[in-house]
Enzyme design. Structure first.
Site, short mmCIF file in Angstrom:
data_model
loop_
_atom_site.label_atom_id
_atom_site.label_comp_id
_atom_site.label_asym_id
_atom_site.label_seq_id
_atom_site.Cartn_x
_atom_site.Cartn_y
_atom_site.Cartn_z
N GLU A 147 0.82 -1.21 0.00
CA GLU A 147 0.00 0.00 0.00
C GLU A 147 0.86 1.26 0.00
O GLU A 147 0.54 2.24 -0.69
CB GLU A 147 -0.94 0.00 1.22
CG GLU A 147 -1.99 -1.09 1.22
CD GLU A 147 -3.05 -0.90 0.14
OE1 GLU A 147 -3.06 0.16 -0.51
OE2 GLU A 147 -3.87 -1.82 -0.05
N GLU A 177 -12.14 -0.38 -10.21
CA GLU A 177 -11.69 -1.31 -11.26
C GLU A 177 -12.66 -1.42 -12.43
O GLU A 177 -12.23 -1.44 -13.60
CB GLU A 177 -11.45 -2.70 -10.64
CG GLU A 177 -10.17 -2.82 -9.84
CD GLU A 177 -10.28 -2.21 -8.44
OE1 GLU A 177 -9.22 -2.05 -7.78
OE2 GLU A 177 -11.41 -1.91 -8.01
N ASP A 203 -4.38 -10.08 -8.34
CA ASP A 203 -4.75 -9.27 -9.49
C ASP A 203 -3.61 -8.46 -10.11
O ASP A 203 -3.26 -8.64 -11.29
CB ASP A 203 -5.91 -8.33 -9.11
CG ASP A 203 -5.66 -7.55 -7.82
OD1 ASP A 203 -4.67 -7.83 -7.13
OD2 ASP A 203 -6.46 -6.66 -7.51
N GLU A 224 -18.33 -6.96 -3.12
CA GLU A 224 -16.99 -7.56 -3.08
C GLU A 224 -17.01 -8.98 -3.62
O GLU A 224 -16.02 -9.44 -4.19
CB GLU A 224 -16.44 -7.53 -1.65
CG GLU A 224 -16.10 -6.15 -1.15
CD GLU A 224 -14.87 -5.57 -1.83
OE1 GLU A 224 -13.78 -5.61 -1.25
OE2 GLU A 224 -15.02 -5.07 -2.98
#
Length: 624
Positions: free
Chosen positions: A122, A376, A262, A355
């Site tokens: 992050e 996304e 991902d 989600e």
């Protein structure tokens, strides 16, 4: 035989349910016209400032905004995270005043010499990426947003931050720990389990930093992490979700394109495009081919066991929605269109994407009902509109705006949705809402109006990081090595010196004498003009990945990642065909993009790739 029948039944079920589901949620509204697109673009700009002003007035300099209570909270490191994440969006919107004042404040007030344990992943994608992107904009006349008083303050901060994260890479596999203390390094009790995305989504930011500072250590540790993950792939060329960074053993063997994996796929392709490093390209080819063979149940994607390919999780999770955008970047547009249609049908049903959405029951997955303002699906919508100019993607954008405005808007910003069925709001706004969600929405509608922005009509082609930060394909970044192979090319100061001389200079430099040890990359990027067909990835690069022996040692100072090389590179001539760009317009065809045409996984000739005029001339894709 029984296994094949189960697969066939599942595939038929998916096809039938998809058809009925999409038909039940078709779009009936009139398509977005240019005038409406302009209005929507201006509305999205207002959305950004509603959230940004809410943060600056109520939360700054804390990390993130609580938009219901109009308060702030520290969520990552306590260093004005949302402001850093918003910098290049301010520049993209042409807000010179706020971009300048924000850069100046960060340069004068921010420091990372703090006793905070932070996520390597992050911190890299949000903070390091935000600093680098803003530095590249603020220091360059060509961007139109150069700050005259700027003196590389953000770059200095970026380098300091990244050096503080380097101890995380001190593992036998080269795969970093998930967290690191910015003052004291890795805690002895730190978990040795990390995600594939956490270890494999660092190459863009670390690579750009290496090329801006002319210090290869950052690029090398990030690349070693990717090699460490890929070396432990299954015989099906699949990777799992979580791995032990000491033993190299997979602790979760679920392979997919969503949660925990991902952006590993994303950065393989983008690192090749940005840096021209063919090793990333060939890993992506193999990884993408296997994902499409074992994970793709057209138009959905499932999670399977990485060793057997048995389905373990027939669920669409919202992080998968980046995939159609990545496929557009790779030129595989047809499956991207089908998958986007399926994913968007979930949004249409609930007004947001949960989600998790169960493909067997066609309902929200238990315990995964929230929508934390994720970008996304909007990101993929932007890329598909850019590739096809199909107005249905503008229609989808209009739906996104309506859902956010009527379902997520709060007094001081935009709220998480804790339940997409009840549209219940939660008092939190992630920084990526300003870095990505509204950025891609604004770009979508601006592309439909006049494309007069830094990304679509600026001085450079840009790669978006996984946090949506703008990384330009400038000579300093994309041609740092290739440029030295021809007369008059751009060359960093050390790149033309003998390697031993460079290492001796660095060993005598007090400031870098304690730099993290790294494994030298293979000096072939600027020499290859083509590769002989029929060679495997390992043969092309002479890589033999060595798995570390199992050990009970717990000391992080004991073992180091091992990568050996004994390569012979065959050099051939390579001709690259260019296709002319078509004139852009509201209904024109796609921009030139990279295209992939691949055979089966057993095809000895591999896949043929062609890079068209949208990328730099010196970054070439090769037939293998």
């Amino acid at each position: 035989m029984e296994s094949n029948i189960r697969w066939l039944v599942f595939a038929i079920l998916i096809s039938l349910t998809f058809a009925s589901f999409v038909l039940d949620h078709g779009v009936l509204a009139e398509s977005v016209k240019p005038d409406e697109a302009k209005q929507l673009r201006d509305e999205v700009r207002g959305m950004f400032y509603h959230a940004f002003d809410g943060y600056m007035n109520n939360a700054f300099p804390l990390d993130e905004l609580r938009p219901l209570s109009c308060q702030g909270e520290d969520t990552l490191g306590g260093y004005a995270l949302t402001l850093i994440d918003s910098l290049d969006t301010l520049a993209l919107l042409g807000d010179r005043e706020r971009f300048t004042s924000s850069v100046e404040w960060i340069g004068k007030n921010l420091q990372f010499n703090i006793n905070k344990t932070v996520s390597v992943f992050e911190t890299t994608i949000r903070v390091l990426g935000g600093l680098l992107s803003a530095h590249l904009i603020a220091s360059d006349y060509a961007t139109g947003m150069r700050i005259p008083s700027y003196n590389n303050e953000l770059l200095v901060l970026a380098e300091d931050l990244t050096r503080r994260m380097l101890p995380a890479f001190d593992t036998p596999t080269g795969i970093p720990f998930g967290s690191v203390n910015l003052m004291y390094g890795v805690d002895k009790h730190e978990s040795k389990i990390t995600s594939t995305a956490g270890g494999g989504t660092l190459s863009l930011e670390f690579g750009v930093l290496s090329r801006l500072t002319n210090d290869p250590v950052f690029e090398q540790v990030a690349k070693n992490a990717v090699r460490g993950l890929w070396a432990r792939r299954s015989n099906l060329d699949l990777v799992g979700a979580h791995i032990n960074v000491f033993t190299g053993e997979w602790t979760q063997k679920d392979a997919g394109i969503g949660t925990s994996i991902d952006s590993f796929y994303e950065y393989l392709l983008k690192a090749y495009i940005l840096f021209g490093d063919e090793e990333y390209l060939y890993i992506f080819q193999e990884a993408y081919r296997s994902a499409m063979q074992y994970l793709h149940k057209d138009p959905w994607y499932v999670e399977v066991n990485m060793d057997s390919a048995a389905i373990v999780w027939p669920v669409f999770n919202s992080l998968q929605a980046f995939w159609p955008g990545l496929q557009v970047l790779a030129g595989d547009v047809d499956p991207a269109i089908r998958t986007h249609t399926a994913f968007f049908s979930v949004w249409k049903r609930y007004g947001f994407t949960p989600e998790g959405f169960n493909l067997a029951t066609l309902s929200v997955q238990y315990g995964q009902k929230s929508y934390p303002l994720r970008p996304e699906l909007i990101e993929s919508t932007y890329w598909l509109y850019k590739a096809t100019r199909d107005p249905r993607y503008l229609d989808a954008g209009r739906d996104f705006v309506a859902s956010l405005q009527y379902g997520a808007k709060c007094p001081c910003g935009y709220c998480h949705i804790t339940d997409v069925e009840l549209h219940k709001q939660e008092d939190h706004m992630e920084s990526f809402f300003l870095a990505e969600t509204v950025k891609y929405l604004w770009l979508l509608f601006d592309l439909a109006v006049d494309s007069d922005n830094l990304v679509d009509n600026g001085p450079y082609k840009y790669i978006f990081s996984t946090e949506g930060h703008l990384l330009p394909l400038t000579p300093q970044i994309s041609l740092a090595r290739e440029g030295c192979s021809y007369f008059g090319g751009y060359c960093p100061s050390n790149s033309t010196k003998p390697k031993q001389e460079v290492l001796e200079e660095e060993s005598n430099n007090d400031e870098r004498s304690n730099s993290y040890p790294y494994h030298e990359s293979f000096p072939i990027t600027g020499l290859i003009k083509g590769l002989c067909p029929g060679l495997t990835h390992a043969q092309k690069y002479g890589l033999s990945y060595v798995l570390p022996e199992k050990t009970d040692r717990e000391d992080v100072d004991e073992a180091k990642p091992v990568v050996t090389s004994s390569s012979i590179v065959l050099i051939t001539d390579q001709r690259v065909e260019k296709k002319p760009q078509e004139e852009e317009g509201f209904t024109s065809q796609s921009e030139p993009i990279m295209t992939i045409s691949g055979g089966s996984s057993n095809d000895q000739t591999g896949q043929e790739l062609t890079l068209l005029e949208s990328e730099t001339d010196d970054q070439r894709l090769y037939s293998s």
